[in-house]
Design an enzyme around this catalytic site. Structure first.
Site, mmCIF file in Angstrom:
data_model
loop_
_atom_site.group_PDB
_atom_site.id
_atom_site.type_symbol
_atom_site.label_atom_id
_atom_site.label_comp_id
_atom_site.label_asym_id
_atom_site.label_seq_id
_atom_site.Cartn_x
_atom_site.Cartn_y
_atom_site.Cartn_z
ATOM 1 N N CYS A 46 -71.951 -28.808 -41.241
ATOM 2 C CA CYS A 46 -72.195 -28.039 -42.491
ATOM 3 C C CYS A 46 -71.281 -28.332 -43.227
ATOM 4 O O CYS A 46 -71.505 -28.189 -44.681
ATOM 5 C CB CYS A 46 -72.626 -26.392 -42.047
ATOM 6 N N THR A 47 -70.148 -28.401 -43.101
ATOM 7 C CA THR A 47 -68.772 -28.644 -44.075
ATOM 8 C C THR A 47 -69.527 -29.930 -44.613
ATOM 9 O O THR A 47 -68.579 -30.393 -45.785
ATOM 10 C CB THR A 47 -67.512 -28.754 -43.626
#
Length: 152
Positions: A46-47
């Site tokens: 997600c980062t």
């Protein structure tokens, strides 16, 4: 619930952003919207995905597109995530998962043979009139933001 498809009008929604401000999809009529659903702030995939969208933010902007990220995380979590990674896009909090479900981004997943409910990483491109023009689901993070940009 019927699955969304290309040509459908995107379900409208109103969620709070990282600053606690209400944001509605209808606020962006006249712009393209890149709506990406991701499982959790501060996790590796997600980062990476969020940083990729942020890096390309200006290029999306020149194509009359706004980027909205949605996850079940809290407003506070989004605020910290944006500060930590200097993200440019707006992140919306869908803690009750209603918008995730409306877009088919919440459902049954499989991992190592186990089934469970979770967020299915998905991206929707919505045109200036509110119609879905592209759906990516499930998403592979590597080069995804670039593929989305190129498809505009």
């Amino acid at each position: 619930m019927k699955a969304l498809k290309i040509g459908d009008f995107a379900p409208n929604f109103e969620l709070l952003n990282q600053d606690g401000v209400k944001i509605a999809l209808k606020d962006f009529i006249g712009k393209k919207v890149i709506l990406y659903f991701y499982p959790k702030d501060n996790t590796p995939g997600c980062t990476s995905e969020s940083c990729d969208f942020s890096t390309l933010y200006e290029k999306f902007h020149t194509k009359n597109a706004v980027i909205l990220g949605i996850s079940p995380d809290s407003i506070k979590s989004h605020e910290k995530f944006i500060q930590k990674y200097h993200l440019n896009q707006t992140l919306l909090s869908d803690e009750n998962k209603e918008v995730c479900k409306a877009y088919g981004a919440w459902g049954l997943k499989k991992n190592y043979g186990k089934e469970y409910e979770g967020l299915i990483r998905s991206t929707f491109i919505i045109d200036e009139e509110g119609k879905i023009t592209q759906i990516y689901s499930p998403v592979r993070v590597k080069d995804h933001a670039l593929k989305v940009l190129e498809s505009l």
